[in-house]
Design an enzyme around this catalytic site. Sequence first.
Site, PDB file in Angstrom:
ATOM      1  N   HIS A 105      -7.450  -7.357   3.109  1.00 60.26           N
ATOM      2  CA  HIS A 105      -7.017  -6.007   2.734  1.00 60.26           C
ATOM      3  C   HIS A 105      -7.657  -5.569   1.423  1.00 60.26           C
ATOM      4  CE1 HIS A 105      -4.181  -8.514   0.463  1.00 60.26           C
ATOM      5  NE2 HIS A 105      -3.971  -7.477  -0.335  1.00 60.26           N
ATOM      6  N   ASP A 107      -6.420  -3.325  -1.854  1.00 55.40           N
ATOM      7  CA  ASP A 107      -5.103  -2.943  -2.367  1.00 55.40           C
ATOM      8  C   ASP A 107      -4.865  -1.438  -2.298  1.00 55.40           C
ATOM      9  OD1 ASP A 107      -4.060  -5.444  -2.897  1.00 55.40           O
ATOM     10  OD2 ASP A 107      -4.654  -5.455  -5.009  1.00 55.40           O
ATOM     11  N   HIS A 256      -9.667  -8.661  -0.135  1.00 57.32           N
ATOM     12  CA  HIS A 256      -9.163  -9.990  -0.477  1.00 57.32           C
ATOM     13  C   HIS A 256      -8.112 -10.467   0.514  1.00 57.32           C
ATOM     14  CE1 HIS A 256      -6.661  -7.092  -2.652  1.00 57.32           C
ATOM     15  NE2 HIS A 256      -5.700  -7.986  -2.668  1.00 57.32           N
ATOM     16  N   ARG A 271       0.876  -8.724 -11.372  1.00 59.36           N
ATOM     17  CA  ARG A 271      -0.287  -7.871 -11.134  1.00 59.36           C
ATOM     18  C   ARG A 271      -0.174  -6.562 -11.897  1.00 59.36           C
ATOM     19  NH1 ARG A 271      -1.113  -5.580  -5.155  1.00 59.36           N
ATOM     20  NH2 ARG A 271       0.238  -3.947  -5.970  1.00 59.36           N
TER      21      ARG A 271
HETATM   22 FE   FE2 Z   1      -3.581  -7.509  -2.407  1.00 60.11          FE
END
Ligand code: FE2
Length: 280
Positions: A105, A107, A256, A271
């Site tokens: 995917h 993000d 990723h 994150r």
């Molecule tokens: Fe991700």
Amino acid sequence: MATDIKIDKITPTIGADVSGVDLNTLDDDTFALVHAALLDRGVLAFRDQDLDPEAHLAFARRFGDIDQYPFKKGNAHFSPHPDGVEGLVRLEHDEKHPGYENQWHIDMTWRAEPPLGSILKAIELPASGGGDTMFSSLGAAYESMDEHSQQLVANCTQDHDWLKVFGRNLDPAELGAFRADLPMVNHPAVRTHPDTGRKGLFVNEAFGIGLRDLPQVHARQWLSHLYGVIATPEFHCRIKWEPGTVVMWDNRAVAHYAVNDYYPERRVMERVTVAGDKPF
Ligand SMILES: [Fe+2]
């Protein structure tokens, strides 16, 4: 230039290990080298960092505004930072909350302006190892295709929706509210990187829906082919996390995959995402 930075390629195609820097105290010259390396390599792994939440955010702000993640209700996968730090999202997996980011995917492509990049910090790693993150170069994937295929896909777009992944964690009232705020969006299937001009395959198995502008039967075949191209190991690098590892990736240039091989052990990451712009 007073810097000890060292940038070691992980493969000729993608990724670099960066040493000799302290992300808490990046001077402008060193930041310029980090920025250039990000554009060149797509993924940077910084080892032995001691970033507190504010420093994590401050590093992200060097690249742009902080993206405020909309799903903040503690829905088992994402939760706000325990100290309430705005802009930091905690990703926490254990026996009761298995990892689900184990698909290729990009993000937050469900945003009209998906993030420029993400900066992920290891908080707690699985006791028995595992939990690596894999990255794939969207530019290398695109460039591996013949010219006819490149042109065909460049004329397509893909719809993107958060509902596919996050809908199951929301109750109906929340779902309705998010639906109104975050409608489905459409992006080109081939994206031109706004800084480097490099074209990349911008389709996304997690959030993408179909492939527009092809007859449906061909769209299904092409999509499965394109996902296979992104999943080709020759375009990848794989980051093994250690305590103190911070990884930044260019979300406009790489996809990723978080390997979920550590279940039922616990893995906690934090994150910060940097706001991006509208793909073209
Ligand atoms: Fe991700």
